[in-house]
Design a protein around this motif. Structure first.
Motif, PDB file in Angstrom:
ATOM      1  N   GLN A  66       0.870  -1.161  -0.021  1.00  0.00           N
ATOM      2  CA  GLN A  66      -0.100   0.036   0.022  1.00  0.00           C
ATOM      3  C   GLN A  66       0.792   1.230   0.059  1.00  0.00           C
ATOM      4  OE1 GLN A  66      -2.544  -1.759  -1.020  1.00  0.00           O
ATOM      5  NE2 GLN A  66      -3.908  -0.370  -0.119  1.00  0.00           N
ATOM      6  N   SER A  67       2.024   1.287   0.695  1.00  0.00           N
ATOM      7  CA  SER A  67       2.829   2.263   0.868  1.00  0.00           C
ATOM      8  C   SER A  67       3.433   2.578  -0.117  1.00  0.00           C
ATOM      9  CB  SER A  67       3.885   2.191   1.961  1.00  0.00           C
ATOM     10  OG  SER A  67       3.027   1.925   3.225  1.00  0.00           O
ATOM     11  N   VAL A  68       4.128   1.577  -0.969  1.00  0.00           N
ATOM     12  CA  VAL A  68       4.790   1.807  -2.193  1.00  0.00           C
ATOM     13  C   VAL A  68       3.769   2.507  -3.530  1.00  0.00           C
ATOM     14  CG1 VAL A  68       6.177   1.065  -3.942  1.00  0.00           C
ATOM     15  CG2 VAL A  68       6.770   0.369  -1.828  1.00  0.00           C
ATOM     16  N   MET A  69       2.591   1.838  -3.290  1.00  0.00           N
ATOM     17  CA  MET A  69       1.380   2.124  -4.400  1.00  0.00           C
ATOM     18  C   MET A  69       1.498   3.747  -4.184  1.00  0.00           C
ATOM     19  SD  MET A  69       0.770  -0.097  -6.281  1.00  0.00           S
ATOM     20  CE  MET A  69      -0.904   0.208  -7.363  1.00  0.00           C
ATOM     21  N   LYS A  70       1.277   4.263  -2.841  1.00  0.00           N
ATOM     22  CA  LYS A  70       0.890   5.728  -2.712  1.00  0.00           C
ATOM     23  C   LYS A  70       1.904   6.303  -3.377  1.00  0.00           C
ATOM     24  CE  LYS A  70      -1.646   7.241   1.410  1.00  0.00           C
ATOM     25  NZ  LYS A  70      -1.510   7.244   2.802  1.00  0.00           N
ATOM     26  N   VAL A  71       3.397   6.040  -3.011  1.00  0.00           N
ATOM     27  CA  VAL A  71       4.472   6.788  -3.536  1.00  0.00           C
ATOM     28  C   VAL A  71       4.470   6.867  -5.182  1.00  0.00           C
ATOM     29  CG1 VAL A  71       6.892   6.915  -3.705  1.00  0.00           C
ATOM     30  CG2 VAL A  71       5.874   6.237  -1.524  1.00  0.00           C
ATOM     31  N   ILE A  72       4.049   5.763  -5.669  1.00  0.00           N
ATOM     32  CA  ILE A  72       4.103   5.670  -7.192  1.00  0.00           C
ATOM     33  C   ILE A  72       2.737   6.779  -7.757  1.00  0.00           C
ATOM     34  CG2 ILE A  72       3.746   4.477  -9.213  1.00  0.00           C
ATOM     35  CD1 ILE A  72       5.039   1.804  -7.754  1.00  0.00           C
ATOM     36  N   THR A  73       1.812   6.420  -6.958  1.00  0.00           N
ATOM     37  CA  THR A  73       0.590   7.328  -7.629  1.00  0.00           C
ATOM     38  C   THR A  73       0.953   8.723  -7.664  1.00  0.00           C
ATOM     39  OG1 THR A  73      -0.648   6.610  -5.631  1.00  0.00           O
ATOM     40  CG2 THR A  73      -1.254   5.736  -7.510  1.00  0.00           C
ATOM     41  N   ASN A  74       1.716   9.074  -6.575  1.00  0.00           N
ATOM     42  CA  ASN A  74       2.021  10.402  -6.321  1.00  0.00           C
ATOM     43  C   ASN A  74       3.134  11.220  -7.112  1.00  0.00           C
ATOM     44  OD1 ASN A  74      -0.114  10.726  -4.366  1.00  0.00           O
ATOM     45  ND2 ASN A  74       1.125  10.446  -2.443  1.00  0.00           N
ATOM     46  N   GLN A  75       3.739  10.265  -7.793  1.00  0.00           N
ATOM     47  CA  GLN A  75       4.999  10.741  -8.616  1.00  0.00           C
ATOM     48  C   GLN A  75       4.208  11.351 -10.032  1.00  0.00           C
ATOM     49  OE1 GLN A  75       8.295  10.400  -8.309  1.00  0.00           O
ATOM     50  NE2 GLN A  75       7.790   9.721  -6.064  1.00  0.00           N
ATOM     51  N   ASN A  76       4.564  12.635 -10.237  1.00  0.00           N
ATOM     52  CA  ASN A  76       4.135  13.357 -11.350  1.00  0.00           C
ATOM     53  C   ASN A  76       4.619  12.874 -12.895  1.00  0.00           C
ATOM     54  OD1 ASN A  76       2.306  14.737  -9.830  1.00  0.00           O
ATOM     55  ND2 ASN A  76       3.693  16.439  -9.297  1.00  0.00           N
ATOM     56  N   SER A  77       5.921  13.169 -12.842  1.00  0.00           N
ATOM     57  CA  SER A  77       6.711  12.804 -14.134  1.00  0.00           C
ATOM     58  C   SER A  77       7.471  11.585 -13.935  1.00  0.00           C
ATOM     59  CB  SER A  77       7.638  14.223 -14.452  1.00  0.00           C
ATOM     60  OG  SER A  77       8.468  14.270 -13.400  1.00  0.00           O
ATOM     61  N   PHE A  78       6.965  10.460 -13.803  1.00  0.00           N
ATOM     62  CA  PHE A  78       7.514   9.187 -13.551  1.00  0.00           C
ATOM     63  C   PHE A  78       7.595   8.564 -15.050  1.00  0.00           C
ATOM     64  CE2 PHE A  78       7.515   5.326 -10.691  1.00  0.00           C
ATOM     65  CZ  PHE A  78       8.711   5.527 -10.313  1.00  0.00           C
ATOM     66  N   PRO A  79       8.726   8.195 -15.401  1.00  0.00           N
ATOM     67  CA  PRO A  79       8.927   7.371 -16.652  1.00  0.00           C
ATOM     68  C   PRO A  79       8.034   6.051 -16.598  1.00  0.00           C
ATOM     69  CG  PRO A  79      11.128   8.328 -15.847  1.00  0.00           C
ATOM     70  CD  PRO A  79      10.109   8.183 -14.875  1.00  0.00           C
ATOM     71  N   ALA A  80       7.397   5.599 -17.756  1.00  0.00           N
ATOM     72  CA  ALA A  80       6.760   4.309 -17.874  1.00  0.00           C
ATOM     73  C   ALA A  80       7.681   3.259 -17.279  1.00  0.00           C
ATOM     74  CB  ALA A  80       6.235   4.178 -19.099  1.00  0.00           C
TER      75      ALA A  80
END
Length: 337
Positions: A66-80
């Protein structure tokens, strides 16, 4: 680190790969902690030490996920590619949670099946009592099933913090329980008028029995619709049953044909009686042959054997339910792909 690296796509990817490796390592270490001994899957007594440990491991994997998912979804310009690396590692964590609870789920499923099959030890042949109501609100096996499921959810699954994950897994047990209940209910012979009343009560109680395994019983989709559609058929004439719109659409033809055998005289044997199988063995055969084509072929064999037996003893007529079953079988065969 992912936030800091967000300025540069290459750096983002490098950091994401490290994150993925760390998650994988966490998964490997967690897997080593899991108890796989027999006590990890027991459903007889209170939580064992091994089960406690497995609950703790699954809960910690869930928190990480859950915690890592949160971090990823909050990344704006995250390369695919960077996102892909982390989500792949997270999927492995989720899969590990699944395999950690699987032995316990299997035990619960086996116990549910063992309880349901005991319905054949009860007597459903009775006629209606003078009051027109069944003598008991529901059968013994159903009381036992309700008690078992409520206890299992309370003793074991309540300790998991990941409710969505638990329901994803226990809903499958509920669907299987309904399938087995309908399968066994359609095999009860002989079934008297009083027995029908009690079985109808069991159908209603079945919804209460599986309720703890899911958020809402209606979430169970097709299984739930089958349960609801079958109950009224208990009291209908064989002609009405054969023309029910629920057939084929909601309830498989093979289940209804199986049920119509119970309305026939003893010499028209159910497929399992003709094969001289126990009900448990027949149930296993049905699990091994999920295709409607195989099941209908077995039923056709039982009907043909009956015709043969009538001819052998030079009988003049067939049981009234026989032509209805033959028509229904032809209709079922015509719908096969």
């Amino acid at each position: 680190e992912l936030n800091v690296a967000a300025v540069d796509p290459d750096l983002s990817l490098a950091v994401a790969k490290n994150v993925a490796k760390t998650i994988q390592l966490y998964g490997v270490k967690s897997e080593q902690l899991l108890s796989t001994q027999g006590d990890a899957s027991q459903v007889i007594g209170p939580l064992t030490e091994g089960q406690r440990r497995n609950v703790a491991v699954v809960n910690s994997l869930y928190k990480l996920h859950q915690s890592v998912m949160k971090v990823i979804t909050n990344q704006n310009s995250f390369p695919a590619a960077a996102e892909q690396a982390v989500t792949t590692a997270l999927k492995a964590v989720y899969d590990l949670m699944g395999s950690a609870v699987q032995p316990l789920l299997n035990s619960v499923g086996d116990s549910v099946e063992a309880i349901i099959i005991t319905m054949h030890q009860e007597d459903f042949s009775g006629s209606l009592s003078s009051s027109g109501k069944p003598d008991v609100p529901c059968s013994l096996y159903m009381k036992e099933l309700q008690g078992f499921i409520a206890r299992v959810m309370n003793d074991y699954f309540r300790h998991f913090e990941c409710f969505d994950f638990v329901f994803e897994n226990t809903e499958a047990i509920a669907q299987r329980a309904i399938e087995l209940f309908m399968r066994n209910a359609s095999l009860i012979r002989p079934l008297g008028e009083g027995g029908k009343m009690r079985l109808a009560a069991d159908f209603a109680q079945m919804e209460l029995a599986v309720a703890p395994l899911c958020r809402r019983v209606s979430d169970l989709g097709k299984s739930y619709r089958q349960l609801r559609s079958f109950r009224p058929l208990l009291f209908q004439t064989s002609e009405h049953i054969a023309s029910s719109p629920a057939l084929g659409e909601v309830i498989p033809f093979s289940i209804i044909l199986q049920f119509l055998f119970t309305r026939a005289p003893p010499e028209l044997k159910s497929p399992f009686q003709r094969a001289e199988w126990s009900i448990a063995r027949y149930s296993q055969w049905l699990d091994d042959h999920p295709s409607e084509k195989d099941r209908l072929a077995l039923i056709r064999g039982a009907l043909e054997a009956y015709v043969q037996s009538v001819r052998t003893r030079e009988g003049k007529e067939f049981a009234p339910v026989y032509p209805i079953m033959v028509q229904l079988l032809q209709k079922a065969m015509s719908t096969l792909p």
